[in-house]
Design a protein around this motif. Structure first.
Motif, PDB file in Angstrom:
ATOM      1  N   PHE A  77      19.814  -2.907   5.711  1.00 51.45           N
ATOM      2  CA  PHE A  77      18.952  -2.906   4.448  1.00 51.45           C
ATOM      3  C   PHE A  77      18.063  -2.074   4.673  1.00 51.45           C
ATOM      4  N   ALA A  78      17.255  -1.695   3.408  1.00 52.57           N
ATOM      5  CA  ALA A  78      15.874  -0.933   3.102  1.00 52.57           C
ATOM      6  C   ALA A  78      15.560  -1.226   2.328  1.00 52.57           C
ATOM      7  N   LEU A  79      14.407  -1.393   2.501  1.00 52.73           N
ATOM      8  CA  LEU A  79      13.021  -1.279   1.251  1.00 52.73           C
ATOM      9  C   LEU A  79      13.255   0.372   0.391  1.00 52.73           C
ATOM     10  N   ARG A  80      13.268  -0.575  -0.677  1.00 53.63           N
ATOM     11  CA  ARG A  80      13.418   0.487  -2.145  1.00 53.63           C
ATOM     12  C   ARG A  80      12.464   1.379  -2.284  1.00 53.63           C
ATOM     13  N   PRO A 110       5.961  -2.446  -6.190  1.00 51.83           N
ATOM     14  CA  PRO A 110       5.885  -1.531  -5.051  1.00 51.83           C
ATOM     15  C   PRO A 110       7.478  -0.637  -4.529  1.00 51.83           C
ATOM     16  N   MET A 111       7.389   0.311  -3.781  1.00 50.35           N
ATOM     17  CA  MET A 111       7.812   0.810  -3.389  1.00 50.35           C
ATOM     18  C   MET A 111       7.779   1.271  -2.241  1.00 50.35           C
ATOM     19  N   PHE A 125       3.578   1.008  -2.311  1.00 56.09           N
ATOM     20  CA  PHE A 125       2.833   2.221  -3.612  1.00 56.09           C
ATOM     21  C   PHE A 125       3.332   1.526  -4.380  1.00 56.09           C
ATOM     22  N   TYR A 126       2.779   2.324  -6.170  1.00 57.79           N
ATOM     23  CA  TYR A 126       3.713   1.598  -7.238  1.00 57.79           C
ATOM     24  C   TYR A 126       3.850   2.221  -7.702  1.00 57.79           C
ATOM     25  N   GLN A 127       4.882   2.157  -8.439  1.00 57.23           N
ATOM     26  CA  GLN A 127       5.800   2.889  -9.959  1.00 57.23           C
ATOM     27  C   GLN A 127       5.922   1.767 -11.176  1.00 57.23           C
TER      28      GLN A 127
END
Ligand SMILES: [Zn+2]
Ligand SMILES: [Zn+2]
Length: 423
Positions: A77-80, A110-111, A125-127
């Motif tokens: 998996f990957a954190l987006r 969050p990304m 960070f927050y998008q």
């Protein structure tokens, strides 16, 4: 005991700051609603293939910055690292295109990117962003840009510029990639190791390289705008005409290529004039093939994303105020155990009537409670002691003016509600 710290590149949003975040998030939601976009929330981790296939395996994001992990069953998996691929995955999986040919979606959250932390750049960070899937009309390109512009204006920002470009389609890219390869080949030895690889695989990516020496060479590289085919050129003209109709000023910047592989035609950035090197507030563009790549229909989409951190920095630089910090309407000063019994009932009733109340049972003296009321910034103090209890009255003090009056206990709720409504 060890001293625990937030992981490098992450931070806590503390109560003294969180009201600002609530404010900008609420404004983004409101703006998106004005254009009839609806909110979607996706998981913060996904099958890592989703990003590898779409963001592109030659991009910095996938090569160096993605947080990948294996779960207990060995799945990767990957954190987006960004929002678009997840939104498109959800769009296809849930058949959102069936109900309505165009889907207008917005998201915030969050990304994650394993990047070198610096001012305005974090690992978590927050998008915020939007995606419009299903239409190829250049009007939609203009409307997506208009939404972003509307949001920045609503926040009160003035010192920014919209820059637009067209990066063409696959058909345009054939000739353009050849021209770029020709141009950069004569500098092969001077390019960074990454760009030497990109030169053969994906020469456009060199235009996006962060290495200074590569950027210098890229200055005189051929412009995509000279290689647009008829369709792409007409689209770019139409976009500009719509922006003019909307009275949104822009500048053409042929160096905007965006960091991701799946962009086609329209690319745009909102650039802050004050922020220095990390100055892109919002970046976006049209993407073709992304939806198909993830197993959906052959549809086109367009969207943008921006980081809240940089937005808050820009607002600070332009000295823009926020709606007031979260403070209680009322601080309850309660003296003695008998009065406290009545006080607890009154507080319950006040909260049921939407009045926010603070009370600290660990403070017993009137002076320490008054001090705490001041520090909390409460608008009013309600004072109830044994004397007042006997008289069935209570004291209401306006903290700004210092004026206080006694009221009958049974009328205090409506009195406070009236006072708050007119304050
Ligand atoms: Zn084209
Ligand atoms: Zn490079």
């Amino acid at each position: 005991m060890p001293k625990y710290k937030a992981p490098r590149g992450t931070y806590d949003i503390l109560p003294g700051e969180s009201y600002k975040w609530q404010y900008v998030r609420a404004l983004f939601r409101q703006t998106a609603r004005l254009f009839n976009y609806r909110e979607i929330e996706t998981p913060i981790f996904e099958d890592s293939n989703i990003f590898e296939r779409t963001v592109g395996d030659t991009s910095d994001i996938v090569e160096k910055e993605m947080y990948k992990f294996q779960d207990k069953k060995g799945r990767i998996f990957a954190l987006r690292p960004e929002g678009t691929a997840s939104v498109v995955r959800a769009y296809i999986e849930n058949g959102l295109h069936v109900k309505n040919n165009t889907s207008k979606l917005f998201y915030l959250g969050p990304m994650f990117r394993y990047d070198r932390p610096q001012k305005g750049r974090h690992r978590q960070f927050y998008q915020y962003g939007i995606e419009n899937i299903g239409s190829v009309s250049p009007y939609i390109d203009a409307e997506v840009i208009a939404l972003a512009d509307h949001f920045l204006k609503k926040l009160g920002l003035e010192n920014y510029q919209l820059q637009i470009n067209s990066i063409g389609c696959e058909n345009c890219a054939k000739d353009y990639d050849k021209a770029l390869q020709e141009y950069f080949s004569s500098y092969r030895g001077e390019l960074c190791a990454d760009c030497q690889k990109r030169l053969d695989k994906n020469p456009k990516r060199i235009l996006d390289c962060k290495v200074k020496s590569c950027q210098k060479i890229a200055v005189d590289a051929p412009s995509m705008l000279d290689y647009l085919d008829n369709d792409c050129a007409a689209n770019f003209q139409a976009l500009q005409a719509h922006l003019e109709e909307m009275e949104i000023s822009f500048k053409i910047n042929h160096r905007i290529v965006r960091g991701l592989d799946y962009y086609t035609q329209t690319a745009f950035e909102f650039v802050d004039n004050n922020l220095g090197a990390q100055n892109t507030l919002i970046g976006g563009g049209r993407y073709d093939g992304l939806i198909k790549k993830l197993g959906g229909k052959d549809q086109s989409g367009i969207g943008f994303a921006g980081g809240f951190e940089r937005l808050l920095l820009a607002m600070k630089t332009e000295k823009i105020g926020f709606a007031t910090e979260d403070i209680p309407d009322l601080y309850f000063v309660n003296i003695g155990s008998k009065a406290q019994k009545t006080g607890i009932k009154i507080m319950q009733e006040l909260r049921q009537n939407d009045v926010s109340v603070e009370f600290d049972p660990d403070r017993t003296s009137i002076s320490s409670q008054m001090k705490a009321a001041n520090r909390a910034g409460a608008k009013f103090c309600l004072i109830l002691g044994e004397d007042e209890l006997v008289k069935k009255r209570v004291i209401l003090k306006d903290m700004a003016s210092g004026v206080q009056h006694e009221y009958p206990l049974d009328s205090i709720i409506s009195e406070i509600r009236n006072r708050l409504a007119s304050s």
